[in-house]
Design an enzyme around this catalytic site. Structure first.
Site, PDB file in Angstrom:
ATOM      1  N   GLU A  66       0.862  -1.171   0.000  1.00  0.00           N
ATOM      2  CA  GLU A  66       0.000   0.000   0.000  1.00  0.00           C
ATOM      3  C   GLU A  66       0.908   1.234   0.000  1.00  0.00           C
ATOM      4  OE1 GLU A  66      -3.488  -0.207   2.755  1.00  0.00           O
ATOM      5  OE2 GLU A  66      -2.454  -2.014   3.440  1.00  0.00           O
ATOM      6  N   ARG A 308       5.559 -13.679   9.225  1.00  0.00           N
ATOM      7  CA  ARG A 308       6.214 -12.410   8.980  1.00  0.00           C
ATOM      8  C   ARG A 308       7.550 -12.357   9.719  1.00  0.00           C
ATOM      9  NH1 ARG A 308       2.145  -8.137  11.097  1.00  0.00           N
ATOM     10  NH2 ARG A 308       3.685  -6.747  10.144  1.00  0.00           N
ATOM     11  N   LYS A 318       3.700   0.228  11.855  1.00  0.00           N
ATOM     12  CA  LYS A 318       3.661   1.508  11.153  1.00  0.00           C
ATOM     13  C   LYS A 318       3.309   2.641  12.111  1.00  0.00           C
ATOM     14  CE  LYS A 318       2.209   1.358   7.010  1.00  0.00           C
ATOM     15  NZ  LYS A 318       1.360   1.200   5.807  1.00  0.00           N
TER      16      LYS A 318
END
Length: 615
Positions: A66, A308, A318
């Site tokens: 994104e 991950r 983030k």
């Protein structure tokens, strides 16, 4: 558009690490699962693709960020995995921007992501890309598929698989149920197809404010998987989009858009992290419904989840990274202490190090916490092989050779790389006055100390053997200079050098030829392995702030004396400063003839000897 086999350099699969995703791909290739797929050369629905030739790419993967932030270390693992698999199996990896949220996406992030992927050494382009547009070279934007997504949503409405919801967000939450209790049907669930199509059209025309209606998939409000309880697929957002401008006032939800993007691009293996595992049933449900309507080509993409990247001593959230930047705990997104790829690049972490680290990690379905030292060791391995050696004196003390003529100078010769003799040697100017490291002299030596102290012999690396004869102090008693005599027949590389066996070796630069430079000594940003985690003995009701674990010594800026060969270092050129570690010429602040150096890392892991900081 015809396509040629992937020309990117790659190791054959047999030489790469084996993991479960490779096993899946190998099994799919062995059965020819995707061999009949057709590819028109552009993303599109079944009608377009089936008119094209057979897809020459064995597999298609994608990296779908994104564009609402800078990439971090976790993204590097995904990039290496997706692009690496495509390379190894004769496929293509697409770079796709999942730009479905108009309120958070900016061109700045698009440009940064493109730059970071290229820096890591990967390309989404086909060999036939020259002269073609990005859309013909596997660089895509989800926003370019909005027309198809609207068409598919209208098909779902017509086929009884979607409806317009008019409950408030709170009413929807309360009727959704829990993990142990089924949800309840919306009072708007049985609207007619005609009413739903009309409302959805009016949503697109901008007749309603944000939040007035949403479009929901019609699946099962009693499903055990809560993600199948009529999830939202379209919402109203009166916002300008970085790519489409003001054309749209309805935007697809990520969980709706993502599987469609994969199918339109002919993706075979949609590889994502484990948090999306619970979304896979909706991914499969949606694509099956659209394929039933003849809108998508079979076989459909398959979603595969892997764990991950979790590393000690960093945060990858983030939200937390934004806090660190906005509160100025760091100097921007490319601060060398941040675990962003732009930060790592500026710090001097080599792209090859990330690729090697990802290859060694492989892929698994089990979450694990990786010691940060494993990443650093991989980077050291790459840097040790690739960097030329230079000399820098970081904490200078003047050394005066009393019996060396003041008007004389000569060159000593040092290898550029001890493991690569083909790189030759460089001249190091030598004279009567030198800079040495302050720690290389002790007036009162401790036991086992072998460097300079009064009466002792030590060798100048690449130069002469010295005998220490004294030192000078200023009026405050501070040590300001060391005095020595050199042994003229002891120069390194001459027959006489073997006549002297000394244990101490000193690094040095000539006072009259060295240059002064800014050197930034970076260390880990956090002082503990799990920033913000509760510690032993903390009360149960106490929540710790991750910012309390910031390392106050994560940066120290000094002025150091460097050998003249470093004065024309190019931005991003890395070196091993002998004895001190690996350093890189800063890509932002360096100027011609005036480089600024960032410490990438020390020669050895210094944190394993800091138990107080690992508690």
């Amino acid at each position: 558009m015809s396509q040629e086999p992937n020309s990117q350099a790659a190791s054959p699969p047999a030489l790469a690490s084996t993991h479960f995703i490779r096993n899946i791909i190998e099994a799919d290739l062995a059965t020819g699962k995707y061999a009949a797929r057709r590819w028109s050369g552009h993303p599109g629905p079944a009608e377009q693709q089936l008119a094209g030739p057979l897809d020459r790419a064995q597999i298609r993967t994608r990296f779908p960020p994104e564009p609402n932030g800078y990439l971090h270390f976790g993204h590097a693992k995904s990039i290496c995995l997706n692009f690496g698999l495509a390379q190894d199996f004769g496929g293509r990896c697409h770079l796709r921007f999942d730009d479905t949220n108009p309120e958070k996406e900016e061109q700045e992030y698009v440009d940064s992501i493109i730059d970071s992927v290229r820096w890591l050494g990967y390309s989404w382009e086909d060999p036939v890309c020259e002269g073609l547009s990005d859309a013909e070279c596997n660089l895509y934007f989800a926003s370019n598929y909005f027309d198809w997504m609207i068409e598919f949503a209208e098909y779902l409405i017509r086929s009884g698989h979607a409806y317009v919801e008019s409950q408030s967000a709170e009413e929807m939450r309360s009727s959704r149920g829990t993990l142990t209790e089924a949800g309840t049907n919306s009072p708007f669930r049985e609207r007619s197809v005609e009413e739903n199509l009309d409302l959805f059209s009016r949503m697109q025309n901008g007749e309603f404010p944000d939040g007035a209606h949403i479009l929901r998939a019609k699946i099962d409000m009693a499903a055990a998987n809560i993600n199948l309880r009529d999830p939202a697929i379209y919402r109203i957002r009166h916002a300008s989009h970085h790519n489409t401008g003001d054309r749209w006032c309805v935007y697809p939800m990520y969980t709706y858009a993502h599987p469609i993007e994969d199918a339109l691009e002919n993706i075979t293996h949609s590889i994502c992290t484990l948090e999306f595992a619970d979304q896979r049933p909706f991914y499969d449900w949606l694509l099956e419904r659209l394929a039933e309507g003849g809108l998508l080509q079979r076989p459909l993409p398959q979603q595969i989840e892997f764990s991950r990247l979790n590393l000690t001593y960093i945060v990858l959230s983030k939200r937390k990274l934004i806090q660190l930047v906005e509160e100025q705990h760091v100097a921007g997104w490319d601060d060398p202490r941040l675990p962003t790829l732009v930060g790592a690049r500026r710090r001097g972490y080599p792209a090859a190090g990330f690729r090697l680290f990802a290859e060694r990690l492989g892929a698994s379905r089990s979450d694990s916490l990786i010691e940060y030292s494993q990443l650093e060791d991989t980077m050291r391995e790459v840097l040790n092989e690739s960097t030329e050696r230079r000399v820098a004196v970081l904490d200078p003390l003047k050394l005066i050779i009393d019996n060396y003529p003041a008007d004389q100078s000569e060159d000593c010769f040092a290898p550029n790389h001890p493991l690569k003799p083909e790189l030759g040697k460089r001249a190091m100017p030598f004279g009567r006055e030198l800079w040495i490291e302050r720690e290389d002299f002790m007036e009162q030596p401790s036991k086992g100390y072998h460097r300079l102290y009064p009466g002792n012999l030590a060798r100048l690396r690449y130069g002469y053997v010295l005998r220490c004869i004294g030192c000078d102090h200023d009026e405050n008693g501070t040590l300001i200079a060391v005095h020595c005599e050199y042994l003229p027949d002891s120069k390194s590389g001459t027959p006489g050098a073997d006549n002297y066996k000394v244990k101490g070796n000193l690094h040095w630069v000539a006072v009259d030829r060295a240059f002064l430079a800014e050197v930034r000594l970076y260390d880990r940003l956090f002082a503990v392995p799990s920033p913000g985690a509760r510690r032993t003995g903390d009360p149960d009701d106490v929540e710790r702030d991750f910012r309390d674990d910031l390392n106050p010594d994560s940066i120290r800026v000094i002025r150091a004396w460097l050998e003249p060969a470093l004065q024309h270092a190019r931005p991003e050129e890395s070196f091993q400063f002998e004895r001190h570690g690996y350093f890189v010429a800063d890509r932002v602040d360096s100027r011609e003839g005036a480089p600024v150096f960032n410490r990438t890392m020390t020669l050895r892991d210094s944190w394993s000897s800091k138990p107080s900081q690992r508690s």
